[in-house]
Design a protein around this motif. Sequence first.
Motif, PDB file in Angstrom:
ATOM      1  N   ASN A  47    -106.348 118.972 -15.152  1.00 38.77           N
ATOM      2  CA  ASN A  47    -106.148 117.346 -14.700  1.00 38.77           C
ATOM      3  C   ASN A  47    -106.785 116.974 -13.529  1.00 38.77           C
ATOM      4  O   ASN A  47    -106.554 115.892 -12.718  1.00 38.77           O
ATOM      5  CB  ASN A  47    -104.470 117.413 -14.594  1.00 38.77           C
ATOM      6  CG  ASN A  47    -104.045 118.342 -13.390  1.00 38.77           C
ATOM      7  OD1 ASN A  47    -104.801 119.489 -13.018  1.00 38.77           O
ATOM      8  ND2 ASN A  47    -103.041 117.971 -12.470  1.00 38.77           N
ATOM      9  N   VAL A  48    -107.937 117.541 -13.535  1.00 35.96           N
ATOM     10  CA  VAL A  48    -108.798 117.298 -12.019  1.00 35.96           C
ATOM     11  C   VAL A  48    -109.229 115.865 -12.012  1.00 35.96           C
ATOM     12  O   VAL A  48    -109.208 115.131 -10.724  1.00 35.96           O
ATOM     13  CB  VAL A  48    -109.959 118.238 -12.140  1.00 35.96           C
ATOM     14  CG1 VAL A  48    -110.991 117.718 -10.811  1.00 35.96           C
ATOM     15  CG2 VAL A  48    -109.567 119.742 -12.019  1.00 35.96           C
ATOM     16  N   GLU A  49    -109.226 114.942 -13.101  1.00 37.00           N
ATOM     17  CA  GLU A  49    -109.765 113.716 -13.153  1.00 37.00           C
ATOM     18  C   GLU A  49    -108.651 112.785 -12.623  1.00 37.00           C
ATOM     19  O   GLU A  49    -109.043 111.876 -11.662  1.00 37.00           O
ATOM     20  CB  GLU A  49    -110.087 113.251 -14.486  1.00 37.00           C
ATOM     21  CG  GLU A  49    -111.211 113.734 -15.192  1.00 37.00           C
ATOM     22  CD  GLU A  49    -111.295 113.620 -16.678  1.00 37.00           C
ATOM     23  OE1 GLU A  49    -112.298 113.718 -17.285  1.00 37.00           O
ATOM     24  OE2 GLU A  49    -110.029 113.807 -17.256  1.00 37.00           O
ATOM     25  N   TYR A  50    -107.354 113.218 -12.546  1.00 37.84           N
ATOM     26  CA  TYR A  50    -106.429 112.709 -11.728  1.00 37.84           C
ATOM     27  C   TYR A  50    -106.865 112.134 -10.168  1.00 37.84           C
ATOM     28  O   TYR A  50    -106.680 111.396  -9.561  1.00 37.84           O
ATOM     29  CB  TYR A  50    -104.990 113.337 -12.046  1.00 37.84           C
ATOM     30  CG  TYR A  50    -103.995 112.796 -11.179  1.00 37.84           C
ATOM     31  CD1 TYR A  50    -103.176 111.488 -11.427  1.00 37.84           C
ATOM     32  CD2 TYR A  50    -103.540 113.317 -10.009  1.00 37.84           C
ATOM     33  CE1 TYR A  50    -102.226 111.208 -10.693  1.00 37.84           C
ATOM     34  CE2 TYR A  50    -102.414 112.927  -9.297  1.00 37.84           C
ATOM     35  CZ  TYR A  50    -101.885 111.620  -9.627  1.00 37.84           C
ATOM     36  OH  TYR A  50    -100.600 111.256  -8.639  1.00 37.84           O
ATOM     37  N   TYR A  51    -107.286 113.586  -9.674  1.00 33.06           N
ATOM     38  CA  TYR A  51    -107.552 113.487  -8.068  1.00 33.06           C
ATOM     39  C   TYR A  51    -108.893 112.897  -8.036  1.00 33.06           C
ATOM     40  O   TYR A  51    -109.147 112.290  -6.940  1.00 33.06           O
ATOM     41  CB  TYR A  51    -107.617 115.113  -7.804  1.00 33.06           C
ATOM     42  CG  TYR A  51    -106.083 115.653  -8.081  1.00 33.06           C
ATOM     43  CD1 TYR A  51    -105.230 115.535  -7.186  1.00 33.06           C
ATOM     44  CD2 TYR A  51    -105.916 116.516  -9.116  1.00 33.06           C
ATOM     45  CE1 TYR A  51    -103.672 115.854  -7.433  1.00 33.06           C
ATOM     46  CE2 TYR A  51    -104.670 117.159  -9.450  1.00 33.06           C
ATOM     47  CZ  TYR A  51    -103.526 116.819  -8.575  1.00 33.06           C
ATOM     48  OH  TYR A  51    -102.305 116.991  -8.755  1.00 33.06           O
ATOM     49  N   LEU A  52    -109.763 112.940  -9.042  1.00 35.81           N
ATOM     50  CA  LEU A  52    -111.357 112.377  -8.896  1.00 35.81           C
ATOM     51  C   LEU A  52    -110.943 110.678  -8.498  1.00 35.81           C
ATOM     52  O   LEU A  52    -111.580 110.179  -7.729  1.00 35.81           O
ATOM     53  CB  LEU A  52    -111.934 112.772  -9.723  1.00 35.81           C
ATOM     54  CG  LEU A  52    -112.266 113.965  -9.898  1.00 35.81           C
ATOM     55  CD1 LEU A  52    -113.320 114.459 -11.185  1.00 35.81           C
ATOM     56  CD2 LEU A  52    -112.950 114.699  -8.908  1.00 35.81           C
ATOM     57  N   GLN A  54    -108.104 109.567  -7.439  1.00 38.93           N
ATOM     58  CA  GLN A  54    -107.523 109.229  -6.212  1.00 38.93           C
ATOM     59  C   GLN A  54    -108.527 109.469  -5.107  1.00 38.93           C
ATOM     60  O   GLN A  54    -108.356 108.501  -4.082  1.00 38.93           O
ATOM     61  CB  GLN A  54    -106.570 110.355  -5.935  1.00 38.93           C
ATOM     62  CG  GLN A  54    -104.922 110.125  -6.532  1.00 38.93           C
ATOM     63  CD  GLN A  54    -103.817 111.134  -6.147  1.00 38.93           C
ATOM     64  OE1 GLN A  54    -104.444 112.263  -5.899  1.00 38.93           O
ATOM     65  NE2 GLN A  54    -102.648 110.634  -6.393  1.00 38.93           N
ATOM     66  N   ASP A  55    -109.286 110.283  -4.980  1.00 38.34           N
ATOM     67  CA  ASP A  55    -110.274 110.471  -4.065  1.00 38.34           C
ATOM     68  C   ASP A  55    -111.516 109.543  -4.083  1.00 38.34           C
ATOM     69  O   ASP A  55    -112.504 109.695  -3.371  1.00 38.34           O
ATOM     70  CB  ASP A  55    -110.642 111.844  -3.994  1.00 38.34           C
ATOM     71  CG  ASP A  55    -109.830 112.802  -3.727  1.00 38.34           C
ATOM     72  OD1 ASP A  55    -108.695 112.568  -3.167  1.00 38.34           O
ATOM     73  OD2 ASP A  55    -109.961 114.016  -4.197  1.00 38.34           O
ATOM     74  N   SER A  83     -97.216 113.164 -13.502  1.00 39.77           N
ATOM     75  CA  SER A  83     -97.203 113.262 -12.051  1.00 39.77           C
ATOM     76  C   SER A  83     -97.560 111.863 -11.424  1.00 39.77           C
ATOM     77  O   SER A  83     -97.959 110.921 -12.321  1.00 39.77           O
ATOM     78  CB  SER A  83     -97.987 114.309 -11.699  1.00 39.77           C
ATOM     79  OG  SER A  83     -99.486 114.145 -12.121  1.00 39.77           O
ATOM     80  N   GLY A  84     -97.479 111.872 -10.350  1.00 37.81           N
ATOM     81  CA  GLY A  84     -98.118 110.690  -9.604  1.00 37.81           C
ATOM     82  C   GLY A  84     -97.170 109.498  -9.820  1.00 37.81           C
ATOM     83  O   GLY A  84     -97.550 108.489  -9.463  1.00 37.81           O
ATOM     84  N   TYR A 120    -106.926 106.350 -13.638  1.00 39.48           N
ATOM     85  CA  TYR A 120    -107.004 107.411 -14.518  1.00 39.48           C
ATOM     86  C   TYR A 120    -105.891 107.031 -15.496  1.00 39.48           C
ATOM     87  O   TYR A 120    -106.296 107.558 -16.732  1.00 39.48           O
ATOM     88  CB  TYR A 120    -105.938 108.447 -13.683  1.00 39.48           C
ATOM     89  CG  TYR A 120    -105.921 109.761 -14.315  1.00 39.48           C
ATOM     90  CD1 TYR A 120    -106.747 110.595 -14.775  1.00 39.48           C
ATOM     91  CD2 TYR A 120    -104.303 110.021 -14.626  1.00 39.48           C
ATOM     92  CE1 TYR A 120    -106.423 111.868 -15.538  1.00 39.48           C
ATOM     93  CE2 TYR A 120    -104.172 111.248 -15.375  1.00 39.48           C
ATOM     94  CZ  TYR A 120    -104.907 111.982 -15.659  1.00 39.48           C
ATOM     95  OH  TYR A 120    -104.675 113.207 -16.206  1.00 39.48           O
TER      96      TYR A 120
END
Length: 129
Positions: A47-52, A54-55, A83-84, A120
């Motif tokens: 699920n790293v793309e979710y954070y990408l 965000q960042d 999430s989120g 996302y």
Amino acid sequence: FQFVRSVDARNLIVPVVGGVSGARAMRGIAADMKARGLRLSGYYISNVEYYLFQDRTFEAYIGNLRQFPRDERTRVIRSVFPSGGNRSLAPPVPGYYSTSLVQSLDTMLADFAAGKYRSYADLVLASER
């Protein structure tokens, strides 16, 4: 499990410690694969793309993915969690907290170039279910 174990035993799984949107790790692996004449068949990103998103580093990640030798069968595999605060991305199977989705890497790259991923949610909803 046995399939994944056999692939791992042949050193065909490359775990990476490094930022997927950084300038070194992914590009180094892509360059090594090209030098060896290898093709990327599957890319698991969890699920790293979710954070990408965000960042605001998703675009750099896309640039790294473009470096990999691939073909029309290459797939990105992602895990999606509700999430989120975005419950609309909840998994479609009752009783499960997360789900795995796949998407053609060529489609993902083309859709990004066409401006289809502003969030996302846009990315996840474009995945194959």
